[in-house]
Design an enzyme around this catalytic site. Structure first.
Site, mmCIF file in Angstrom:
data_model
loop_
_atom_site.group_PDB
_atom_site.id
_atom_site.type_symbol
_atom_site.label_atom_id
_atom_site.label_comp_id
_atom_site.label_asym_id
_atom_site.label_seq_id
_atom_site.Cartn_x
_atom_site.Cartn_y
_atom_site.Cartn_z
ATOM 1 N N LYS A 74 21.071 -23.188 -4.713
ATOM 2 C CA LYS A 74 20.171 -24.313 -4.999
ATOM 3 C C LYS A 74 19.012 -24.310 -4.008
ATOM 4 O O LYS A 74 19.197 -23.988 -2.823
ATOM 5 C CB LYS A 74 20.962 -25.621 -4.895
ATOM 6 N N SER A 149 21.489 -33.127 -10.053
ATOM 7 C CA SER A 149 20.267 -32.431 -9.706
ATOM 8 C C SER A 149 20.413 -30.903 -9.604
ATOM 9 O O SER A 149 19.412 -30.197 -9.637
ATOM 10 C CB SER A 149 19.748 -32.982 -8.374
ATOM 11 N N SER A 173 25.668 -34.496 -8.307
ATOM 12 C CA SER A 173 24.746 -33.412 -8.653
ATOM 13 C C SER A 173 25.353 -32.035 -8.856
ATOM 14 O O SER A 173 24.684 -31.158 -9.375
ATOM 15 C CB SER A 173 23.660 -33.302 -7.593
HETATM 16 N N1 GLN Z 1 21.802 -38.629 -9.694
HETATM 17 C C1 GLN Z 1 22.135 -39.086 -8.394
HETATM 18 C C2 GLN Z 1 20.883 -39.492 -7.650
HETATM 19 O O1 GLN Z 1 19.857 -39.339 -8.194
HETATM 20 C C3 GLN Z 1 22.877 -38.044 -7.631
HETATM 21 C C4 GLN Z 1 22.021 -36.953 -7.134
HETATM 22 C C5 GLN Z 1 22.762 -35.997 -6.257
HETATM 23 O O2 GLN Z 1 23.984 -35.947 -6.259
HETATM 24 N N2 GLN Z 1 22.002 -35.276 -5.472
HETATM 25 O O3 GLN Z 1 20.912 -39.934 -6.551
#
Ligand code: GLN
Length: 473
Positions: A74, A149, A173
């Site tokens: 990532k 994400s 994410s």
């Molecule tokens: N969708 C969640 C957020 O926007 C989790 C994102 C993540 O785990 N990085 O905070």
């Protein structure tokens, strides 16, 4: 899809070299990425160099299992000499001068990086819609979102561009995009994997975890990256998982809390019922548990995550690194312009929300209240684990949305309702494919366990996987 075991077997039987496998993956990435947008960079030179080294390690004998196996990292995980953008204009040209701990560990094992995975900007999002480079698309059907994400990593793994990937999970994410793309994803216990070199979003919630095409591969990658690292004070040595997977789940108590099953579509409810039956067929027993704080966990998460993000993202001021505004009247104007130009809408929204909830006069009303809810959520888990060993929930209430679906911020945040309690409590959870919706999109089951019991949830996930048999692409 590729598997670690499959590639490792090809390499060890000398039917393919690491250099050949890497070249195939790079070619596949170049062919498929224009449609999937899963990778923000294809790291061909790095892959060729790493594969050469892996071939030498393999010929010398006794090479680690991940040696020569291609993977995706990532793009919020630091790679010295290779741009690490967080899919943000702010870091578009940022090249770290040090390696993240996970990348160091994988490199030492001869791993071959194929590319850097697309993501929501600074890992803030659930659909990949906030990436500065445009959204990663779903590998099962590119009209749909890869999820967020870590959507680029999940889509790339599902499309076979690498055998596994490394993502980060602050509120879901790793698990959410894994479920949207029909692959498996593990959010380890808070502290099980060093975050040194992970660009911080919300430090009390962030965790690094693997995405792979099957559960035993998750265990192999987890074992390679877990352990104490003096550079991340929250990390500690944890139990390995792959040596404990074979134990089976006879007598394991699987908790089901009705709160997680409210407002579920029929197809997701029935896929989850199939998962529960598969667990029972493998010898587990179903127990009914309660999770009364589920609804409160989501707002508490967004208060805590935004508060921490507003502080972590304070470092992007244009002075030290990252985007800098070209013109400005004075220092204050320079910082304001730099930050307004460099951050996208969602990052700005969260910085403002976070600054607001931490400000004098609102701190008690929002931030302190969120911390109290955090404790209540932890207590919910404690009570659950008095009568159950593992909690079974959907990973999400929905399958992947269409790319470009006009979701409001609140609708997007709601996607995370089943995943955020896990980060709030710091416990481990895995998402494993358990069915397919009418539109052909994958459905994921989430298994949540006690702190540092990754092997327990992975054993349960193996049973679900064995019964479901996977998603074909
Ligand atoms: N969708 C969640 C957020 O926007 C989790 C994102 C993540 O785990 N990085 O905070």
């Amino acid at each position: 899809m590729k598997t670690i075991a499959g590639i490792s077997e090809l390499l060890r039987s000398r039917r393919a070299s690491a250099a050949e496998i890497a070249a195939d993956c790079i070619a596949a990435a170049k062919a498929k990425n224009p449609e999937l947008n899963a990778l923000v960079a294809i790291t061909g030179d790095e892959a060729a160099r790493a594969a050469e080294k892996a071939d030498r390690m393999l010929s010398a004998g006794d090479a680690p299992e991940l040696c020569g196996v291609p993977f995706i990292l990532k793009d919020n995980i630091s790679t010295a000499g290779i741009a690490t953008t967080c899919a943000s204009k702010m870091l578009e040209n940022y090249v770290p001068f040090y390696d993240a701990a996970v990348w160091e560990s994988l490199k030492a094992r001869g791993a071959v990086m194929i590319g850097k995975g697309n993501m929501d900007e600074f890992a803030m999002g659930s659909t990949n819609g906030t990436s500065y480079f445009g959204p990663a698309r779903n590998a099962v059907n590119p009209a749909y979102a890869a999820g967020g994400s870590s959507g680029g990593v999940a889509s790339a793994v599902a499309a076979g561009l690498g055998a596994y990937g490394i993502g980060s999970d602050t509120g879901g994410s790793v698990r959410l995009p894994a479920s949207f793309n029909g692959v498996a994803g593990l959010k380890p216990t808070y502290g099980a994997v060093s975050r040194y070199g992970l660009i911080a979003y919300a430090s009390s919630l962030d965790q690094i975890g693997p995405i792979a095409s099957n559960v035993s591969d998750l265990a192999v990658v987890f074992d390679a990256i877990t352990g104490r690292d003096a550079r991340d004070m929250t990390s500690r040595d944890a139990e390995t998982a792959s040596d404990k997977l074979a134990g089976g789940i006879r007598g394991m108590r699987i908790g089901i809390a009705d709160e997680f099953f409210e407002n579920l579509s029929g197809e997701i409810a029935s896929a989850l019922e199939d998962a529960a039956r598969a667990l029972e067929a493998a010898g587990a027993v179903r127990v009914s548990v309660k999770f009364p704080r589920l609804r409160d966990a989501l707002p508490a998460y967004y208060v805590i995550a935004c508060a921490e993000a507003s502080s972590n993202l304070g470092r992007y001021d244009g002075l030290r690194y990252g985007h800098r505004a070209a013109e400005s009247a004075d220092l204050e104007d320079f910082v304001a312009r730099t930050r307004s130009e460099g951050f996208g809408d969602e990052a700005r929204r969260r910085i403002m929300l976070g600054t607001y909830v931490l400000s004098a006069g609102y701190y008690d009303a929002f931030y302190n209240k969120a911390l109290l809810i955090r404790r209540a959520v932890r207590n919910d888990f404690r009570r659950v684990f008095e009568t159950a060993d593992v909690l079974l929930t959907p990973t999400a209430h929905v399958t992947a949305p269409l790319v470009g679906a006009e979701l409001s911020p609140t609708e997007t945040y709601l996607t995370d309702i089943c995943t955020v309690p896990v980060n709030i409590a710091g416990v481990p959870a895995v998402s494993v494919p358990c069915g397919t919706g009418k539109n052909g999109l994958p459905i994921g089951a989430q298994l949540i366990g006690r702190h540092f019991r990754e092997y327990e949830i992975l054993r349960a996930a193996l049973a679900v996987e064995a019964a479901y048999g996977g998603t074909a692409i």
